[in-house]
Scaffold this active site. Sequence first.
Site, PDB file in Angstrom:
ATOM      1  N   ALA A  17       0.818  -1.209   0.000  1.00  0.00           N
ATOM      2  CA  ALA A  17       0.000   0.000   0.000  1.00  0.00           C
ATOM      3  C   ALA A  17       0.857   1.266   0.000  1.00  0.00           C
ATOM      4  CB  ALA A  17      -0.935  -0.017   1.209  1.00  0.00           C
ATOM      5  N   HIS A  18       0.183   2.397  -0.018  1.00  0.00           N
ATOM      6  CA  HIS A  18       0.855   3.694  -0.183  1.00  0.00           C
ATOM      7  C   HIS A  18       1.787   4.023   0.983  1.00  0.00           C
ATOM      8  CE1 HIS A  18      -2.835   5.878   1.829  1.00  0.00           C
ATOM      9  NE2 HIS A  18      -2.333   4.929   2.585  1.00  0.00           N
TER      10      HIS A  18
END
EC number: 2.3.1.191
Length: 349
Positions: A250-251
Amino acid sequence: MTQPSDTTCKTSVSTPWRVAELVAGTDLVVRGDADVSVAGACALLPGKARHMTFAERAAQAEDVAKSQADVAILPGELAERFTGTVIVTEQPRLMFARLAARFENTGRPPGIDARAVIGDDATIDPSAYIAAQVVIGRSAHIGAGVVIEPGAVIGDAVTVGPGSRVGARAVLGDRVRIGKAALIAAGAVIGERGFGLVAGPGGLEPVPQLASVVLGDNVEVGANSTIDRGALTDTVIGDGVKIDNQVHIAHNCRIGAHTVIAGCTGIAGSCVIGTGCMIGGGVGIGDHVTIADGVTITAASQVPKNIAAPGVYSSTFRAMAAGTWRRRLALFRALDKIEARLSRVEDNQ
């Protein structure tokens, strides 16, 4: 804009190697005919003529003697059991990996297929190969010897470093930066919008994801894996990281150099994972978790909190007969009651 070639590029075919050519420039010792020709690699059994195999354990001695391969990479104690040409080393598996890579059919003749779409101000090194139906965005830079396979999409201002390979239908979002000798497998998506939301009066609203993704040198990203771009700072994957198929990162995550992540693992946002870690398949790592260098996490474990010291960590039960599992589950559910009873017994002593 770099102009496509008039003709379609064609796949090259690897040619056989003489053993002497395979070991040139190394300190490997050859016993037997160094001029024998090798057309590929094969399993130890049954083996295959004009092919190369390997073995590394004393328990494989009988299989070595039976193998039909013409060349084997073996430790010294197994060399006498093989009837063909032997490449002697104390690291057979490593040497096999390096030499067998010569037979991978990864070469492509330079050129840009006429069916590719190239954006304005994109620069493509003359030695790169761009396949049919590839889309390359504006101001992208494609380095020397890069191979981009059919249907891949390269966004605006993307950099793909020398010697890297982008698989069929992979997607590199805008401003993604890929280092040297990276391998992006088919269907991987790097630089898509991160999963950031904030509660508003009318429900959840997206948080803009304004940064991108940076991959170091010699990184591998497996088929259909996804790496989201950061919100305000880049998601960063260090040099030599190996990511298996169907992994999600994820980010804002930062993955340290030479870490290995097995298939179906999910890593939530803003995690920091150290160097040289090994993460098994199906692991789930919660958001904002920090993991120290040199950590091994076994398959299917759940990691909701930081791991501050190197070591091996697990959080799952091993498979057992269903009846046994149900009995142990009943005990697990009763732990609070059992603890309370033990406390009363201790208080009465």
